[in-house]
Scaffold this active site. Structure first.
Site, mmCIF file in Angstrom:
data_model
loop_
_atom_site.group_PDB
_atom_site.id
_atom_site.type_symbol
_atom_site.label_atom_id
_atom_site.label_comp_id
_atom_site.label_asym_id
_atom_site.label_seq_id
_atom_site.Cartn_x
_atom_site.Cartn_y
_atom_site.Cartn_z
ATOM 1 N N TYR A 88 0.852 -1.187 0.000
ATOM 2 C CA TYR A 88 0.000 0.000 0.000
ATOM 3 C C TYR A 88 0.880 1.227 0.000
ATOM 4 O O TYR A 88 1.852 1.302 0.760
ATOM 5 C CB TYR A 88 -0.886 -0.011 1.253
ATOM 6 N N ASP A 139 9.175 2.663 -0.059
ATOM 7 C CA ASP A 139 8.146 3.294 0.759
ATOM 8 C C ASP A 139 8.373 2.829 2.195
ATOM 9 O O ASP A 139 7.972 1.730 2.579
ATOM 10 C CB ASP A 139 6.762 2.900 0.247
ATOM 11 N N LYS A 164 4.496 8.670 9.394
ATOM 12 C CA LYS A 164 4.315 8.053 10.716
ATOM 13 C C LYS A 164 5.330 8.497 11.768
ATOM 14 O O LYS A 164 5.158 9.556 12.376
ATOM 15 C CB LYS A 164 4.267 6.535 10.561
HETATM 16 N N1 PMP Z 1 2.738 3.930 2.537
HETATM 17 C C1 PMP Z 1 2.710 2.998 3.484
HETATM 18 C C2 PMP Z 1 3.733 1.898 3.466
HETATM 19 C C3 PMP Z 1 1.742 3.035 4.492
HETATM 20 O O1 PMP Z 1 1.708 2.081 5.439
HETATM 21 C C4 PMP Z 1 0.798 4.091 4.494
HETATM 22 C C5 PMP Z 1 -0.278 4.202 5.556
HETATM 23 N N2 PMP Z 1 -0.538 3.119 6.306
HETATM 24 C C6 PMP Z 1 0.874 5.039 3.479
HETATM 25 C C7 PMP Z 1 1.859 4.938 2.524
HETATM 26 C C8 PMP Z 1 -0.086 6.179 3.433
HETATM 27 O O2 PMP Z 1 0.138 7.034 4.493
HETATM 28 P P1 PMP Z 1 -1.015 8.014 5.022
HETATM 29 O O3 PMP Z 1 -2.080 7.142 5.600
HETATM 30 O O4 PMP Z 1 -0.328 8.874 6.008
HETATM 31 O O5 PMP Z 1 -1.493 8.784 3.837
#
Ligand code: PMP
Length: 424
Positions: free
Chosen positions: A135, A230, A258
């Site tokens: 994701y 990511d 995060k």
């Molecule tokens: N990339 C990864 C690996 C994630 O785990 C997340 C959110 N869980 C995101 C992108 C998106 O981040 P956000 O919810 O802050 O938009």
């Protein structure tokens, strides 16, 4: 929840919070402290969600509270540069030596979306490769899921995402070295970027197979494609240098979020000076944000990173994580419930399945109905576990050994209940 559902779709502002994967209604939270959450009905929960990853120090660490408080005396937002933004960028680059410059944004979604745009802008190519079950936020181009087979035509993962938007997003199976090699030998010169969670947390935790990440590095380098890690979850969660530090691989671009916001809304992406100089205003690739580099969020992030120096905190998290993993496995074995536990340091997923989980299809073999029952059992026992079998649970530095033991005890009872329910 009934009131919330009248004014908020599903009663929530992010789908997983609605408990749609486990049924029932979520507790409504009022406050938090350290490793605990408190709901409006006066119940206390050991928090194993930690806002889906940011709160590595636990809730309301005094250093974070003080830093945000100090900033609040000075102003919420200025619409102009601050010294603290440079400080946070420098701190990130110091810990991830492969990064020379970063751009701060407001979420992980923005970070991944902008990194992909930058990669396409630099290479002048359109095709982006992602992996099934990874994701990267909810920007249109990243909401593509795997069609059947390898590297088939992508289908949009949500209504509202035009086919054309994901036409250039190719989805491959995670950990499949052959599939990646085959795609690169066929399409290499058209590939702008490969984006990957180096340790996926969004199909639950899955570990990269030996050689998988190095292969991505080699193929992208050979073809002039941009490798994007990511690390929104893994960044400063799995080691002081993130997953790239742990595995010794240098991506071209890194997405963060995060932990670097200490619980306030932040994201970032960064890379070499050469790559980042293509970004506006230095270069032509556009990216912007009204509240990007927000002083309160930057203060919380700086205070958090200041307490994550060196290996010490990560050794502590590893010890607690190992205890949690072995405790859950022992409890499952005792009650005869088949489980797989995938873990890296303080991120962990318990899959209710007999088959090892190495990618998206194997993650999908986990039993959702039993997970829902287990989740509610844990909740009744005062453990807030992620309300989906395909999320990572997290530990913070505030989780004591006794907290881990309490979670294990709750799992043991939960497994016993599952075993009793499935007894003939
Ligand atoms: N990339 C990864 C690996 C994630 O785990 C997340 C959110 N869980 C995101 C992108 C998106 O981040 P956000 O919810 O802050 O938009």
């Amino acid at each position: 929840m009934a009131r919330a559902r009248l004014s908020l779709p599903g009663g929530v502002n992010s789908p997983v919070r609605s408990f749609s994967a486990v049924g029932g209604t979520p507790p409504f939270f009022e406050r938090a402290e350290g490793q605990f959450l408190f709901d409006i009905d006066g119940n206390r929960y050991l928090d194993m969600v930690l806002a889906y990853g940011p709160l590595i120090l636990g809730h309301l660490h005094p250093a974070v509270v003080a830093a945000v408080g100090r900033q609040l005396q000075l102003g919420e937002a200025f619409g102009g540069p601050t010294e603290a933004e440079s400080e946070l960028a420098e701190q990130i680059c110091r810990r991830m030596p492969n990064l020379e410059m970063v751009r701060l944004v407001n979420s992980g979604t923005e970070a991944a979306m902008s990194a992909v745009r930058l990669a396409r802008g630099i290479t002048g190519r359109d095709v982006v490769v992602k992996f099934a079950g990874c994701y990267h936020g909810h920007s249109d181009a990243m909401l593509a899921q795997a069609g059947s087979g390898v590297a088939t035509l992508s289908i949009p993962g949500s209504p509202g995402v035009p086919r054309g938007t994901v036409a250039d997003t190719v989805v491959l199976p995670f950990n499949d070295l052959d599939a990646v090699s085959a795609l690169f030998s066929r399409e290499g010169p058209r590939i702008a970027a490969v984006i990957v969670e180096p340790v996926p947390g969004n199909m639950g935790v899955v570990l990269p197979r030996d050689g998988f990440l190095p292969l991505l590095r080699d193929l992208t380098a050979a073809q002039g494609s941009v490798l994007i890690f990511d690390e929104v979850i893994t960044g400063f969660r799995v080691s002081s240098g993130g997953a790239q530090g742990l595995f010794g691989i240098e991506p071209d671009l890194t997405c963060l979020g995060k932990v670097i916001g200490g619980g306030l809304p932040v994201g970032a992406f960064g890379g070499s000076r050469e790559i980042m100089s293509h970004l506006a205003p230095e270069g032509p690739v556009y990216q912007a944000g009204t509240l990007s580099g927000n002083p309160l969020a930057v203060a919380a992030g700086l205070a958090t990173l200041a307490l994550l120096q060196g290996d010490g905190p990560y050794q502590e998290l590893e010890a607690r994580g190992a205890l949690l993993e072995s405790g859950i496995l022992a409890a499952a074995q005792k009650s005869g419930v088949p489980v797989q536990v995938n873990r890296l340091g303080s991120m962990l997923t318990v899959y209710l399945t007999e088959s090892p989980v190495t990618d998206y299809p194997t993650a999908m073999t986990a039993d959702r109905t039993r997970f829902a029952a287990l989740h509610h059992d844990l909740l009744r026992r005062g453990v807030f576990w992620p309300p989906s079998g395909y999320e990572s649970a997290f530990l913070s530095l505030r989780h004591e050994r006794s907290d881990v033991e309490a979670v294990v005890k709750s799992f043991a009872a939960g497994f016993e209940a599952l075993a009793a329910n499935s007894a003939p």
